[in-house]
Design a protein around this motif. Structure first.
Motif, PDB file in Angstrom:
ATOM      1  N   PRO A 154       0.833  -1.208   0.000  1.00  0.00           N
ATOM      2  CA  PRO A 154       0.000   0.000   0.000  1.00  0.00           C
ATOM      3  C   PRO A 154       0.869   1.260   0.000  1.00  0.00           C
ATOM      4  CG  PRO A 154       0.142  -0.882   2.215  1.00  0.00           C
ATOM      5  CD  PRO A 154       0.847  -1.870   1.318  1.00  0.00           C
ATOM      6  N   PRO A 155       0.246   2.441  -0.166  1.00  0.00           N
ATOM      7  CA  PRO A 155       1.014   3.694  -0.120  1.00  0.00           C
ATOM      8  C   PRO A 155       1.725   3.876   1.218  1.00  0.00           C
ATOM      9  CG  PRO A 155      -1.160   4.074  -1.049  1.00  0.00           C
ATOM     10  CD  PRO A 155      -1.164   2.670  -0.537  1.00  0.00           C
ATOM     11  N   SER A 156       2.743   4.733   1.206  1.00  0.00           N
ATOM     12  CA  SER A 156       3.534   4.961   2.410  1.00  0.00           C
ATOM     13  C   SER A 156       2.972   6.069   3.286  1.00  0.00           C
ATOM     14  CB  SER A 156       4.983   5.301   2.017  1.00  0.00           C
ATOM     15  OG  SER A 156       5.010   6.465   1.208  1.00  0.00           O
ATOM     16  N   ASP A 157       1.917   6.751   2.817  1.00  0.00           N
ATOM     17  CA  ASP A 157       1.279   7.805   3.601  1.00  0.00           C
ATOM     18  C   ASP A 157      -0.229   7.658   3.454  1.00  0.00           C
ATOM     19  OD1 ASP A 157       0.880  10.038   5.174  1.00  0.00           O
ATOM     20  OD2 ASP A 157       2.254  11.324   4.046  1.00  0.00           O
ATOM     21  N   SER A 158      -0.980   8.525   4.119  1.00  0.00           N
ATOM     22  CA  SER A 158      -2.437   8.398   4.175  1.00  0.00           C
ATOM     23  C   SER A 158      -3.066   8.318   2.786  1.00  0.00           C
ATOM     24  CB  SER A 158      -3.037   9.591   4.915  1.00  0.00           C
ATOM     25  OG  SER A 158      -2.653   9.601   6.264  1.00  0.00           O
ATOM     26  N   VAL A 159      -4.070   7.468   2.666  1.00  0.00           N
ATOM     27  CA  VAL A 159      -4.834   7.325   1.426  1.00  0.00           C
ATOM     28  C   VAL A 159      -5.914   8.401   1.397  1.00  0.00           C
ATOM     29  CG1 VAL A 159      -6.388   5.815   0.133  1.00  0.00           C
ATOM     30  CG2 VAL A 159      -4.368   4.861   1.279  1.00  0.00           C
ATOM     31  N   SER A 160      -6.052   9.080   0.262  1.00  0.00           N
ATOM     32  CA  SER A 160      -7.062  10.136   0.137  1.00  0.00           C
ATOM     33  C   SER A 160      -8.251   9.733  -0.727  1.00  0.00           C
ATOM     34  CB  SER A 160      -6.427  11.396  -0.448  1.00  0.00           C
ATOM     35  OG  SER A 160      -5.813  11.097  -1.687  1.00  0.00           O
TER      36      SER A 160
ATOM     37  N   GLY B 173     -14.128   4.843  12.256  1.00  0.00           N
ATOM     38  CA  GLY B 173     -13.516   3.576  11.865  1.00  0.00           C
ATOM     39  C   GLY B 173     -14.504   2.485  11.548  1.00  0.00           C
ATOM     40  N   THR B 174     -15.740   2.844  11.210  1.00  0.00           N
ATOM     41  CA  THR B 174     -16.724   1.839  10.818  1.00  0.00           C
ATOM     42  C   THR B 174     -17.281   2.171   9.439  1.00  0.00           C
ATOM     43  OG1 THR B 174     -18.730   2.916  11.695  1.00  0.00           O
ATOM     44  CG2 THR B 174     -17.431   1.569  13.236  1.00  0.00           C
ATOM     45  N   PHE B 175     -17.818   1.132   8.786  1.00  0.00           N
ATOM     46  CA  PHE B 175     -18.609   1.359   7.578  1.00  0.00           C
ATOM     47  C   PHE B 175     -19.914   0.586   7.693  1.00  0.00           C
ATOM     48  CE2 PHE B 175     -15.890  -2.275   6.445  1.00  0.00           C
ATOM     49  CZ  PHE B 175     -16.760  -3.155   5.800  1.00  0.00           C
TER      50      PHE B 175
ATOM     51  N   GLY C 242     -10.137  -0.272  13.218  1.00  0.00           N
ATOM     52  CA  GLY C 242      -8.892   0.059  13.903  1.00  0.00           C
ATOM     53  C   GLY C 242      -8.245   1.355  13.475  1.00  0.00           C
ATOM     54  N   GLY C 243      -8.978   2.173  12.737  1.00  0.00           N
ATOM     55  CA  GLY C 243      -8.474   3.479  12.297  1.00  0.00           C
ATOM     56  C   GLY C 243      -9.554   4.166  11.480  1.00  0.00           C
TER      57      GLY C 243
ATOM     58  N   ALA D 276     -10.151   2.239   2.684  1.00  0.00           N
ATOM     59  CA  ALA D 276      -8.829   2.606   3.181  1.00  0.00           C
ATOM     60  C   ALA D 276      -8.896   2.801   4.686  1.00  0.00           C
ATOM     61  CB  ALA D 276      -8.355   3.880   2.507  1.00  0.00           C
ATOM     62  N   VAL D 277      -7.858   2.398   5.372  1.00  0.00           N
ATOM     63  CA  VAL D 277      -7.710   2.647   6.810  1.00  0.00           C
ATOM     64  C   VAL D 277      -6.429   3.446   6.989  1.00  0.00           C
ATOM     65  CG1 VAL D 277      -7.615   1.624   9.123  1.00  0.00           C
ATOM     66  CG2 VAL D 277      -8.796   0.403   7.272  1.00  0.00           C
ATOM     67  N   SER D 278      -6.575   4.746   7.189  1.00  0.00           N
ATOM     68  CA  SER D 278      -5.413   5.603   7.408  1.00  0.00           C
ATOM     69  C   SER D 278      -5.896   6.903   8.017  1.00  0.00           C
ATOM     70  CB  SER D 278      -4.646   5.862   6.096  1.00  0.00           C
ATOM     71  OG  SER D 278      -5.477   6.418   5.114  1.00  0.00           O
ATOM     72  N   TYR D 279      -4.982   7.692   8.508  1.00  0.00           N
ATOM     73  CA  TYR D 279      -5.381   8.875   9.254  1.00  0.00           C
ATOM     74  C   TYR D 279      -6.068   9.897   8.348  1.00  0.00           C
ATOM     75  CZ  TYR D 279      -5.360  12.520  12.772  1.00  0.00           C
ATOM     76  OH  TYR D 279      -5.750  13.473  13.669  1.00  0.00           O
ATOM     77  N   ASP D 280      -7.209  10.446   8.810  1.00  0.00           N
ATOM     78  CA  ASP D 280      -7.967  11.416   8.008  1.00  0.00           C
ATOM     79  C   ASP D 280      -7.849  12.839   8.556  1.00  0.00           C
ATOM     80  OD1 ASP D 280      -9.479  11.378  10.299  1.00  0.00           O
ATOM     81  OD2 ASP D 280     -11.367  10.820   9.319  1.00  0.00           O
ATOM     82  N   TRP D 281      -6.975  13.056   9.525  1.00  0.00           N
ATOM     83  CA  TRP D 281      -6.718  14.386  10.096  1.00  0.00           C
ATOM     84  C   TRP D 281      -7.910  14.952  10.857  1.00  0.00           C
ATOM     85  CZ3 TRP D 281      -1.709  15.549  10.102  1.00  0.00           C
ATOM     86  CH2 TRP D 281      -0.898  14.876   9.173  1.00  0.00           C
ATOM     87  N   SER D 282      -8.871  14.093  11.225  1.00  0.00           N
ATOM     88  CA  SER D 282     -10.066  14.590  11.916  1.00  0.00           C
ATOM     89  C   SER D 282      -9.754  15.068  13.334  1.00  0.00           C
ATOM     90  CB  SER D 282     -11.145  13.498  11.963  1.00  0.00           C
ATOM     91  OG  SER D 282     -10.653  12.328  12.589  1.00  0.00           O
ATOM     92  N   LYS D 283      -8.633  14.634  13.899  1.00  0.00           N
ATOM     93  CA  LYS D 283      -8.252  15.087  15.243  1.00  0.00           C
ATOM     94  C   LYS D 283      -6.976  15.922  15.221  1.00  0.00           C
ATOM     95  CE  LYS D 283     -10.568  11.400  17.825  1.00  0.00           C
ATOM     96  NZ  LYS D 283     -10.407  10.323  18.809  1.00  0.00           N
TER      97      LYS D 283
END
Length: 358
Positions: free
Chosen positions: A29-35, A281-283, A301-302, A319-326
């Protein structure tokens, strides 16, 4: 009519609790957050846009396995990606104020710049011009414009001024829906692409995070930062079917409810049912006609920033990666960064039989 589906933080009955045990992680996968995530409408290929300045293209196999096939670079974080309708081209757009395209049909291994704005491009979509069926793209930017691009020309064929920064847009058939800051939603008929067919304030009281068109192009769904989703039809004759509901929020405790952003809404290509995914972290899978939740899934888990169904609806990618919401402080090297393939069974996404009298 809000809250018809109830809160989605916990599944109340066993038959609505979904199973994540067969989900398979994307290889490399990518090395940084998925957009953003986008499946080809013609084949089992997935495009993944990332904050590491790349768009990657993977081939997905029947068992959920994956293999990287191609990639191209931007000069800043990529915020959006999309496939052409014929499955030959992939376009990415992002913080470098450019859209870049790779033509896979010609065996290309490099990308070409196909669009430019004065500010970062938040979203990009392929569509076919209604009169000519020529492939075109539309870009929406924080410079408060949308632009249309004919891939045979270097200049935009039209620019439309919006009220505010463009946060989200989606296209289906001749319907283009654009969501901006200050909760404006512009509806455009692509037969008359340079004017707004209709402008409305979002039916949701907080900032618009995502818009997603119905597969039949009769309306669209809206997700906000405050754990709500709205179903909105374009024409007034269908307005009685408009409604909103709560989702992606924890059960109330001590008169307080934690609410989360709805980051992604994806429609099933065959059934017309849809998914929501969020910062909790849910769908969840929903039947908008029956106003019923079909399945809710445990936390992955993210945060989930992006989702997509493949062309026949048999695979749901998230995608499970940080979305900057916090904010900046909550991002850390241990935060998960992956894309998961969820095999979709018919009972997860099929509409419920209608109990309404005709």
């Amino acid at each position: 009519m809000a809250g018809l589906f109830g809160g989605s933080g916990t599944a109340s009955t066993a038959n609505t609790l979904g199973d994540l045990s067969k989900d398979v992680a994307l290889t490399s996968p990518p090395s940084d957050s998925v957009s953003d995530l986008s499946f080809s409408r013609q084949s089992e290929h997935l495009a993944v846009a990332s904050w590491d300045n790349k768009v990657r293209i993977y081939e997905i196999t029947a068992n959920g396995g994956s293999e990287g096939k191609a990639a191209f670079d931007h000069e800043g974080p990529v915020l959006s990606c999309h496939w052409s309708l014929d499955g030959r081209k992939v376009v990415g757009a992002g913080a470098d104020k450019a859209a870049r395209m790779m033509d896979l049909g010609s065996g290309g291994s490099t990308s070409t710049q196909v669009a430019a704005h004065d500010q970062p491009i938040r979203c990009v979509r392929f569509f076919e011009a209604p009169q000519s069926q020529a492939p075109m793209i539309v870009t929406g930017s924080w410079d408060k414009t949308i632009k249309y691009w004919d891939l045979r020309q270097s200049q935009a064929v039209a620019t439309v001024q919006c009220q505010e920064r463009v946060y989200t847009l989606d296209v289906e058939k001749n319907l283009l829906v654009v969501g901006t800051a200050d909760r404006y939603i512009n509806v455009i008929n692509l037969n008359e692409p340079s004017k707004f067919y209709k402008t409305l304030q979002s039916p949701l009281k907080w900032q618009t995070r995502v818009v997603s068109c119905f597969p039949d192009a009769t309306g669209f769904a809206v997700g906000s930062i405050e754990g709500r989703c709205a179903i909105q039809y374009v024409e007034e004759k269908d307005a009685s079917s408009n409604f909103s509901f709560k989702c992606h929020r924890d059960p109330p405790q001590n008169n307080m409810t934690n609410v989360y952003s709805v980051n992604a809404i994806s429609f099933h290509p065959q059934h017309g049912t849809f998914s929501t995914a969020g910062s909790d972290g849910t769908f969840h899978f929903w039947d908008g006609v029956a106003k019923h939740r079909l399945k809710g899934y445990p936390t992955v888990g993210g945060t989930i920033p992006a989702t997509a169904f493949n062309h026949n609806g048999a695979i749901f990618a998230y995608a499970v990666s940080y979305d900057w919401s916090k904010g900046y402080a909550s991002n850390n090297p241990q935060y998960p960064n992956k894309v998961m393939m969820h095999p979709v069974t018919p009972e997860e996404c099929k509409p419920r039989p209608s109990v309404k009298k005709r």
